[in-house]
Design a protein around this motif. Sequence first.
Motif, PDB file in Angstrom:
ATOM      1  N   GLY A  54     -10.608   7.505  -5.928  1.00 46.23           N
ATOM      2  CA  GLY A  54      -9.829   8.604  -5.719  1.00 46.23           C
ATOM      3  C   GLY A  54      -9.369   8.657  -4.255  1.00 46.23           C
ATOM      4  N   GLY A  55      -9.994   8.162  -3.360  1.00 47.64           N
ATOM      5  CA  GLY A  55      -9.924   8.540  -1.759  1.00 47.64           C
ATOM      6  C   GLY A  55      -8.565   7.584  -1.223  1.00 47.64           C
ATOM      7  N   VAL A  56      -8.099   6.882  -2.173  1.00 44.83           N
ATOM      8  CA  VAL A  56      -6.841   5.825  -1.875  1.00 44.83           C
ATOM      9  C   VAL A  56      -5.622   6.839  -1.825  1.00 44.83           C
ATOM     10  CG1 VAL A  56      -5.299   3.866  -2.488  1.00 44.83           C
ATOM     11  CG2 VAL A  56      -8.016   3.689  -2.933  1.00 44.83           C
ATOM     12  N   TYR A  81      -8.185  -5.788  -6.237  1.00 43.51           N
ATOM     13  CA  TYR A  81      -7.508  -5.093  -5.375  1.00 43.51           C
ATOM     14  C   TYR A  81      -7.158  -5.945  -4.083  1.00 43.51           C
ATOM     15  CZ  TYR A  81      -9.487  -1.076  -7.567  1.00 43.51           C
ATOM     16  OH  TYR A  81      -9.865   0.177  -8.566  1.00 43.51           O
ATOM     17  N   ARG A  82      -8.051  -6.960  -3.972  1.00 44.85           N
ATOM     18  CA  ARG A  82      -7.783  -7.693  -2.585  1.00 44.85           C
ATOM     19  C   ARG A  82      -6.945  -8.903  -2.927  1.00 44.85           C
ATOM     20  NH1 ARG A  82      -9.120  -5.873   1.397  1.00 44.85           N
ATOM     21  NH2 ARG A  82     -11.106  -4.729   1.447  1.00 44.85           N
ATOM     22  N   ALA A  83      -6.895  -9.479  -4.317  1.00 48.27           N
ATOM     23  CA  ALA A  83      -5.946 -10.422  -4.771  1.00 48.27           C
ATOM     24  C   ALA A  83      -6.008 -11.708  -3.719  1.00 48.27           C
ATOM     25  CB  ALA A  83      -4.409  -9.955  -4.888  1.00 48.27           C
ATOM     26  N   GLU A 109      -7.845  11.035 -12.950  1.00 45.32           N
ATOM     27  CA  GLU A 109      -8.815   9.736 -12.662  1.00 45.32           C
ATOM     28  C   GLU A 109      -7.545   8.687 -11.923  1.00 45.32           C
ATOM     29  OE1 GLU A 109     -11.586   6.374 -14.346  1.00 45.32           O
ATOM     30  OE2 GLU A 109     -11.238   8.090 -15.399  1.00 45.32           O
ATOM     31  N   VAL A 110      -7.796   8.444 -10.790  1.00 46.70           N
ATOM     32  CA  VAL A 110      -6.738   7.287 -10.104  1.00 46.70           C
ATOM     33  C   VAL A 110      -6.941   5.820 -10.842  1.00 46.70           C
ATOM     34  CG1 VAL A 110      -6.294   6.200  -8.178  1.00 46.70           C
ATOM     35  CG2 VAL A 110      -6.821   8.571  -8.081  1.00 46.70           C
ATOM     36  N   SER A 111      -6.029   5.266 -11.232  1.00 41.44           N
ATOM     37  CA  SER A 111      -6.085   4.183 -11.925  1.00 41.44           C
ATOM     38  C   SER A 111      -6.107   2.859 -10.988  1.00 41.44           C
ATOM     39  CB  SER A 111      -4.753   3.983 -12.728  1.00 41.44           C
ATOM     40  OG  SER A 111      -3.655   3.612 -11.882  1.00 41.44           O
ATOM     41  N   ASP A 112      -6.358   1.780 -11.568  1.00 41.59           N
ATOM     42  CA  ASP A 112      -6.310   0.539 -10.483  1.00 41.59           C
ATOM     43  C   ASP A 112      -4.996   0.037 -10.028  1.00 41.59           C
ATOM     44  OD1 ASP A 112      -9.141  -0.033 -10.835  1.00 41.59           O
ATOM     45  OD2 ASP A 112      -8.833  -1.240 -12.561  1.00 41.59           O
ATOM     46  N   ASP A 113      -3.979   0.416 -11.213  1.00 43.15           N
ATOM     47  CA  ASP A 113      -2.469   0.219 -10.614  1.00 43.15           C
ATOM     48  C   ASP A 113      -2.184   1.119  -9.507  1.00 43.15           C
ATOM     49  OD1 ASP A 113      -2.149  -1.649 -12.381  1.00 43.15           O
ATOM     50  OD2 ASP A 113      -1.263  -0.434 -14.107  1.00 43.15           O
ATOM     51  N   THR A 165      -3.552  -0.560  -6.341  1.00 44.74           N
ATOM     52  CA  THR A 165      -2.858  -1.911  -5.999  1.00 44.74           C
ATOM     53  C   THR A 165      -1.238  -1.264  -5.383  1.00 44.74           C
ATOM     54  OG1 THR A 165      -2.209  -2.229  -8.274  1.00 44.74           O
ATOM     55  CG2 THR A 165      -4.127  -3.367  -7.250  1.00 44.74           C
ATOM     56  N   GLU A 166      -0.784  -0.531  -6.017  1.00 40.66           N
ATOM     57  CA  GLU A 166       0.461  -0.038  -5.707  1.00 40.66           C
ATOM     58  C   GLU A 166       0.525   0.549  -4.270  1.00 40.66           C
ATOM     59  OE1 GLU A 166       2.028   2.700  -8.724  1.00 40.66           O
ATOM     60  OE2 GLU A 166       1.924   1.015 -10.141  1.00 40.66           O
ATOM     61  N   ALA A 167      -0.616   1.493  -3.666  1.00 39.59           N
ATOM     62  CA  ALA A 167      -0.870   2.027  -2.458  1.00 39.59           C
ATOM     63  C   ALA A 167      -0.743   0.900  -1.498  1.00 39.59           C
ATOM     64  CB  ALA A 167      -1.819   2.975  -2.482  1.00 39.59           C
TER      65      ALA A 167
END
Length: 210
Positions: free
Chosen positions: A35-37, A111-113, A196-200, A203-205
């Motif tokens: 949520g903080g992203v 997230y780090r990929a 709810e903030v998604s994983d996508d 990663t997009e941010a």
Amino acid sequence: MTTYRDRNEAGRVLADRLTALIGEPDVVVLGLVRGGVPVAQVVAERLGAPLDVLVVRKLGMPWAPEVAFGALGPAGVRVLNDVVAGQLSSADMADVQRREQAELDRREQLYRAGRGPLELTGRTAVIVDDGLATGATARAAVAVARQLGARRVLVAVPVGAQDAYETLSGEADQVICAQRPEAFTAVGAYYDDFHEVSDDEVTEALAASA
């Protein structure tokens, strides 16, 4: 008491409180996942600073997951609320920690990929979340940033509980909280849109800020 339209608006309000950091070359903005992203992305853009994420998992009571007895972060960091944790058996505590550690590891990899974390040694880390309830997650994030070598650690949130703010102020170098309502309920109560903030979205941010 102001209600934010969404996390983007909250980020703009929060960024206005952080303008003294504009132009400082050693600042890095760290969004707490997830949520903080979106809030951190707006702050990073305003400050002209790099954006990264901190993956921190709240440790919730088995019968009341919203009540935190602590939190986990990368680099083996664990923060416990001794009063709350004292209500659990060692077996129950270990079970929750195993589950949350697995999710933390999954998100770090996603997230780090393959990217390592930003270099924090000697830098000012601005940890951003969408709100501060118990403060357990933010405390873990502060410990992580210090362990990674940050020279100064700030926590910035659009809204938070007064007691959590006071506790965290004793651990971070500075806590910036745009609102501290007297009768704080839950973070989501201060947003019109608190999806709810998604994983996508995370990663997009990160990709947009790279």
